[in-house]
Scaffold this motif. Structure first.
Motif, short mmCIF file in Angstrom:
data_model
loop_
_atom_site.label_atom_id
_atom_site.label_comp_id
_atom_site.label_asym_id
_atom_site.label_seq_id
_atom_site.Cartn_x
_atom_site.Cartn_y
_atom_site.Cartn_z
N VAL A 27 42.99 -24.99 35.91
CA VAL A 27 44.05 -24.12 36.44
C VAL A 27 44.13 -24.37 37.94
CG1 VAL A 27 44.86 -21.76 36.72
CG2 VAL A 27 43.62 -22.40 34.65
N GLY A 28 45.31 -24.82 38.42
CA GLY A 28 45.46 -25.22 39.80
C GLY A 28 45.72 -24.09 40.77
N GLY A 29 45.73 -22.85 40.30
CA GLY A 29 46.00 -21.71 41.18
C GLY A 29 45.13 -20.54 40.80
N PRO A 30 45.37 -19.40 41.41
CA PRO A 30 44.58 -18.20 41.11
C PRO A 30 44.84 -17.70 39.70
CG PRO A 30 46.42 -17.65 42.55
CD PRO A 30 46.39 -19.14 42.44
N ALA A 31 43.96 -16.83 39.22
CA ALA A 31 44.08 -16.28 37.87
C ALA A 31 43.98 -14.77 37.93
CB ALA A 31 42.99 -16.84 36.96
N ASP A 32 44.87 -14.11 37.19
CA ASP A 32 44.87 -12.64 37.07
C ASP A 32 44.98 -12.33 35.58
OD1 ASP A 32 45.16 -9.93 37.21
OD2 ASP A 32 46.65 -9.94 38.80
N ILE A 33 43.86 -11.91 34.99
CA ILE A 33 43.79 -11.77 33.54
C ILE A 33 43.35 -10.36 33.18
CG2 ILE A 33 42.72 -12.64 31.43
CD1 ILE A 33 42.31 -15.30 32.82
N THR A 34 44.12 -9.74 32.30
CA THR A 34 43.80 -8.39 31.82
C THR A 34 43.78 -8.42 30.30
OG1 THR A 34 44.91 -7.39 33.72
CG2 THR A 34 44.48 -5.98 31.83
N GLY A 35 42.72 -7.91 29.68
CA GLY A 35 42.65 -7.96 28.23
C GLY A 35 41.51 -7.15 27.69
N GLY A 36 41.38 -7.17 26.37
CA GLY A 36 40.26 -6.50 25.74
C GLY A 36 39.00 -7.33 25.85
N THR A 37 39.09 -8.60 25.42
CA THR A 37 37.96 -9.54 25.49
C THR A 37 38.41 -10.77 26.25
OG1 THR A 37 37.10 -8.77 23.36
CG2 THR A 37 36.31 -10.90 24.17
N ILE A 38 37.74 -11.08 27.37
CA ILE A 38 38.12 -12.20 28.23
C ILE A 38 36.95 -13.16 28.34
CG2 ILE A 38 38.92 -12.89 30.52
CD1 ILE A 38 39.98 -10.03 30.87
N THR A 39 37.23 -14.44 28.10
CA THR A 39 36.21 -15.48 28.22
C THR A 39 36.73 -16.61 29.07
OG1 THR A 39 35.39 -14.95 25.99
CG2 THR A 39 34.67 -17.03 26.96
N ILE A 40 35.96 -17.00 30.10
CA ILE A 40 36.33 -18.09 30.99
C ILE A 40 35.30 -19.20 30.85
CG2 ILE A 40 36.86 -18.80 33.35
CD1 ILE A 40 38.79 -16.73 32.24
N ILE A 43 39.06 -22.90 37.48
CA ILE A 43 40.14 -22.17 38.13
C ILE A 43 40.06 -22.43 39.63
CG2 ILE A 43 41.18 -19.92 38.56
CD1 ILE A 43 39.99 -18.96 35.93
N ASP A 44 41.12 -22.97 40.20
CA ASP A 44 41.17 -23.30 41.62
C ASP A 44 41.85 -22.17 42.38
OD1 ASP A 44 41.05 -24.50 44.05
OD2 ASP A 44 42.56 -26.04 43.64
N GLY A 45 41.11 -21.10 42.63
CA GLY A 45 41.67 -19.96 43.33
C GLY A 45 40.92 -18.69 43.00
N ASN A 46 41.25 -17.63 43.70
CA ASN A 46 40.62 -16.34 43.43
C ASN A 46 40.95 -15.89 42.01
OD1 ASN A 46 39.62 -16.26 46.06
ND2 ASN A 46 41.44 -15.21 46.84
N THR A 47 39.97 -15.28 41.38
CA THR A 47 40.11 -14.90 39.97
C THR A 47 39.82 -13.41 39.81
OG1 THR A 47 39.44 -17.11 39.23
CG2 THR A 47 39.27 -15.32 37.63
N ARG A 48 40.73 -12.74 39.12
CA ARG A 48 40.57 -11.32 38.84
C ARG A 48 40.57 -11.12 37.34
NH1 ARG A 48 43.96 -7.33 37.34
NH2 ARG A 48 43.50 -5.17 37.99
N LEU A 49 39.49 -10.50 36.82
CA LEU A 49 39.34 -10.26 35.40
C LEU A 49 39.16 -8.78 35.16
CD1 LEU A 49 36.78 -13.14 34.62
CD2 LEU A 49 39.28 -13.26 34.60
N ASP A 50 39.92 -8.23 34.21
CA ASP A 50 39.87 -6.79 33.93
C ASP A 50 39.95 -6.61 32.42
OD1 ASP A 50 40.06 -4.07 33.79
OD2 ASP A 50 41.54 -3.89 35.40
N GLY A 51 38.82 -6.20 31.80
CA GLY A 51 38.82 -6.05 30.35
C GLY A 51 37.66 -5.23 29.86
N ASP A 52 37.63 -5.01 28.56
CA ASP A 52 36.49 -4.32 27.96
C ASP A 52 35.25 -5.21 28.02
OD1 ASP A 52 38.05 -2.13 27.38
OD2 ASP A 52 38.59 -2.85 25.38
N SER A 53 35.44 -6.50 27.73
CA SER A 53 34.34 -7.45 27.74
C SER A 53 34.76 -8.68 28.53
CB SER A 53 33.97 -7.85 26.30
OG SER A 53 32.99 -8.87 26.30
#
Length: 355
Positions: A102-115, A119-129
């Motif tokens: 991923v050539g830019g930042p990531a903003d991901i919201t979900g129930g289950t998130i796996t990376i 990712i080339d940029g600031n990353t924000r993760l918001d989820g149950d897991s």
């Protein structure tokens, strides 16, 4: 919304900006020039999008390449291809797989998130897991909030790692996104498409009632002929666009016409459903144009939701477009609504001669 999905010639993919259907697939040998929006119950992007990609579906799989930003809203989303820009994802289960770049930042919201990708940029993760695996690489800061979080020590993170106590969403900070199952997303999407199609059909019936009846009559009278006319019309439209595009003056006209073709395909789908609905009610000796519209669009929604029957939408659209073309031909070229020329012209009035 539609359909996005009725491209019959691979070379005209760039002329379409929307794909819609029960199961939508962008083939691996297909390259779309420009931004693309895809909506479907199940969406699979295998090809290349030279621009931004926006995907909405119950289940989304993106193994293809996107040169711009990627925006995904889905019950389940798997990203395994290369993304040139930023990624914004919302869903029940979201997985950025190993090998993904991923050539830019990531903003991901979900129930289950796996990376597991890069990712080339600031990353924000918001989820149950939230899980950041050993193969993950984040060139920037990682900010996350989760009830259960696992950040592997082998993951590469160049910036700071911050765990938030809340989701940063004001009064709803304690509310997390539920794991939305596919069997809920797909009916909701089907209901939305039904209402959108019914609204368009209602406008057509109210604005042009006699023409709508003419379209229905021709579609029922000779459905095979109408389907053939619709197929020829869809093949001819891209050829006409290319011919117009060859001239400098025609370039803006060609782009304008390409969007009109998408709208015409949508109208063809709705009219095709109206034809099928009218015929279905006639089997029970019933005549009701609003009921016919509802029945036909209900069949469209069923075909849209069920797997392996998306081709029915193509048949509906070809039938509708062909019936429209035949009605226009009969009304404006031959100058008669019934499509039949008079047997004998009216005799000319006698001419009185004076001497």
């Amino acid at each position: 919304m539609c359909l996005l999905c009725l491209s019959l010639v691979g070379g005209v993919a760039s002329a379409q900006s929307d794909r819609t259907g029960g199961t939508v697939t962008i083939a691996s040998d297909e390259t779309h020039d420009g931004d693309l929006e895809v909506t479907g119950g199940d969406v699979r992007i295998e090809g290349t999008v030279d621009g931004d990609l926006t995907v909405t579906g119950g289940s989304v799989f993106v193994p293809g390449n996107v040169t711009g930003d990627l925006t995904v809203t889905a019950g389940t989303a798997n990203v395994s291809g290369d993304v040139g820009g930023a990624i914004t994802a919302t869903g029940g289960t979201i997985h950025v797989r190993e090998g993904t770049t991923v050539g830019g930042p990531a903003d991901i919201t979900g129930g289950t998130i796996t990376i597991d990708g890069s990712i080339d940029g600031n990353t924000r993760l918001d989820g149950d897991s939230v899980t950041v695996g050993p193969t993950a690489s984040i060139d920037g800061d990682l900010t996350y909030r989760a009830d259960r979080a696992e950040i592997d020590d082998s993951a590469t993170i160049t910036g700071t790692v911050t765990e938030r106590e809340d989701s940063g969403m004001g009064p709803f900070s304690d509310t997390s996104l539920p794991d939305v199952p596919d069997f809920v997303v797909t009916p909701l999407l089907g209901a939305y498409l039904f209402l959108a199609n019914f609204l368009l059909g209602a406008i057509l019936l109210l604005v042009a009632p006699s023409f709508s009846e003419s379209v229905s009559d021709r579609g029922i009278d000779r459905p095979v002929v109408c389907g053939g006319v619709g197929l020829v019309s869809l093949f001819a439209a891209p050829i006409v666009l290319v011919m117009v595009f060859l001239s400098v003056i025609g370039i803006p006209l060609a782009f304008f016409a390409s969007y009109n073709i998408i709208f015409a395909v949508w109208i063809g789908l709705v009219y095709g459903a109206f034809v099928v609905g009218t015929y279905t009610l006639s089997l029970f000796d019933r005549v009701h144009r609003w009921g016919a519209l509802a029945v036909g669009l209900a069949l469209v929604s069923i075909a849209n939701a069920l797997p392996y029957v998306g081709w029915v939408l193509v048949l509906f659209t070809l039938l509708g477009i062909g019936a429209i073309v035949r009605s226009l031909y009969d009304r404006h070229v031959r100058g008669k609504e019934d499509g039949e020329a008079p047997d004998h012209p009216d005799p000319a009035p006698p001419v009185n001669e004076t001497r």
